[in-house]
Design a protein around this motif. Structure first.
Motif, mmCIF file in Angstrom:
data_model
loop_
_atom_site.group_PDB
_atom_site.id
_atom_site.type_symbol
_atom_site.label_atom_id
_atom_site.label_comp_id
_atom_site.label_asym_id
_atom_site.label_seq_id
_atom_site.Cartn_x
_atom_site.Cartn_y
_atom_site.Cartn_z
ATOM 1 N N CYS A 51 47.264 26.745 5.342
ATOM 2 C CA CYS A 51 46.625 26.000 6.433
ATOM 3 C C CYS A 51 45.598 25.013 5.879
ATOM 4 O O CYS A 51 45.569 23.842 6.260
ATOM 5 C CB CYS A 51 45.964 26.976 7.405
ATOM 6 S SG CYS A 51 45.386 26.203 8.931
ATOM 7 N N LEU A 52 44.751 25.471 4.967
ATOM 8 C CA LEU A 52 43.769 24.590 4.342
ATOM 9 C C LEU A 52 44.466 23.493 3.536
ATOM 10 O O LEU A 52 44.029 22.334 3.535
ATOM 11 C CB LEU A 52 42.842 25.396 3.435
ATOM 12 C CG LEU A 52 41.893 26.364 4.137
ATOM 13 C CD1 LEU A 52 41.197 27.264 3.111
ATOM 14 C CD2 LEU A 52 40.852 25.618 4.963
ATOM 15 N N LEU A 106 38.942 21.818 8.119
ATOM 16 C CA LEU A 106 38.154 22.296 6.976
ATOM 17 C C LEU A 106 38.828 21.894 5.663
ATOM 18 O O LEU A 106 38.164 21.482 4.710
ATOM 19 C CB LEU A 106 38.003 23.813 7.040
ATOM 20 C CG LEU A 106 37.167 24.396 8.181
ATOM 21 C CD1 LEU A 106 37.181 25.912 8.134
ATOM 22 C CD2 LEU A 106 35.728 23.886 8.111
ATOM 23 N N SER A 139 35.681 28.209 16.233
ATOM 24 C CA SER A 139 36.799 29.085 15.862
ATOM 25 C C SER A 139 36.431 30.547 16.048
ATOM 26 O O SER A 139 37.219 31.344 16.572
ATOM 27 C CB SER A 139 37.209 28.827 14.403
ATOM 28 O OG SER A 139 37.704 27.514 14.243
ATOM 29 N N TYR A 169 41.113 25.059 10.882
ATOM 30 C CA TYR A 169 41.258 25.291 9.443
ATOM 31 C C TYR A 169 41.813 24.062 8.721
ATOM 32 O O TYR A 169 41.442 23.783 7.580
ATOM 33 C CB TYR A 169 42.170 26.500 9.197
ATOM 34 C CG TYR A 169 41.446 27.823 9.283
ATOM 35 C CD1 TYR A 169 40.695 28.302 8.214
ATOM 36 C CD2 TYR A 169 41.504 28.598 10.439
ATOM 37 C CE1 TYR A 169 40.020 29.504 8.290
ATOM 38 C CE2 TYR A 169 40.829 29.816 10.524
ATOM 39 C CZ TYR A 169 40.092 30.257 9.452
ATOM 40 O OH TYR A 169 39.428 31.452 9.532
ATOM 41 N N THR A 205 46.078 31.402 5.261
ATOM 42 C CA THR A 205 44.862 30.591 5.227
ATOM 43 C C THR A 205 44.961 29.508 4.164
ATOM 44 O O THR A 205 44.519 28.374 4.369
ATOM 45 C CB THR A 205 43.627 31.481 4.950
ATOM 46 O OG1 THR A 205 43.537 32.483 5.951
ATOM 47 C CG2 THR A 205 42.357 30.653 4.963
#
Length: 213
Positions: free
Chosen positions: A38-39, A150, A190, A147, A35
């Motif tokens: 990815c961010l 975001l 999502s 993601y 995560t």
């Protein structure tokens, strides 16, 4: 696992080659957390380029994991999966009966397993590498893009705060509202995609488990 003291992960993530290597490692072993990478793709590289980098490097890590499991980690993974033989046997049957691309894509879309765990389990199945890679690619694109988006919006917010709060997406109320709506829509979409994929995956695996009993 803690980062080595003095190691500059930011500089590594800013380099395209460095990002690919670090995110492939994340998909392989779970460090750094997927995560986070990815961010970071969205925050550092933007939505389009970040999505491409994230998805392609994740698929690379997925392929490396399956190859490693089949070549020299199968015994270790099977010991960790003791008691769950029916689950991965059902997954293998679902791949055989319903298609590798479809089942692998569902597994990527579903939050039922972290990416490295799913990779290791798939390494125990008979899934061919090409359909495995294609299913991973198709499944990672929608969730990954969400993601990454975001991360891109978060990066703009951080940049605006660093400039004193009067720049970036906060300068224009319309732009700020559009960004907020985009964030909400991304989260809802999502979650919806993940829920639908998880339901379909569980139904496919359970049906094969019952047939094998």
């Amino acid at each position: 696992m803690d980062a080595p003291a003095g190691f500059d992960y930011t500089a590594l993530l800013e380099s395209k080659a460095g990002y690919v290597a670090l995110n492939a490692l994340s998909a392989f072993c779970g460090f750094p957390p997927n995560t986070v990478t990815c961010l970071a793709a969205g925050s550092i590289h933007g939505v389009v380029e970040g999505t491409v980098l994230y998805v392609l490097s994740s698929v690379l890590g997925c392929i490396l994991t399956v190859a490693a499991v089949r070549l020299f980690l199968k015994g270790f993974v099977m010991r960790q999966m003791a008691g769950y033989e029916a689950m991965w046997a059902g997954l293998d049957k679902a791949i055989e009966k319903q298609g590798a691309v479809y089942i692998v894509a569902l597994l990527r879309l579903s939050p039922v397993m972290p990416l490295p765990v799913a990779n290791a389990v798939l390494g125990l199945t008979s899934v061919p590498l090409l359909p495995y890679a294609l299913g991973s690619l198709l499944g990672l694109i929608p969730i990954g893009a969400g993601y990454v988006y975001l991360g891109a919006v978060g990066g703009q917010a951080v940049a605006a705060a660093a400039d004193g709060g009067g720049a970036g997406i906060f300068e224009d109320p319309v732009q700020m509202g559009a960004a907020a709506l985009g964030l909400v829509a991304t989260v809802i979409l999502s979650r919806k995609i993940s829920a639908v994929a998880q339901e379909a995956l569980q139904a496919a695996v359970l049906s094969q488990e019952k047939k094998s009993q």
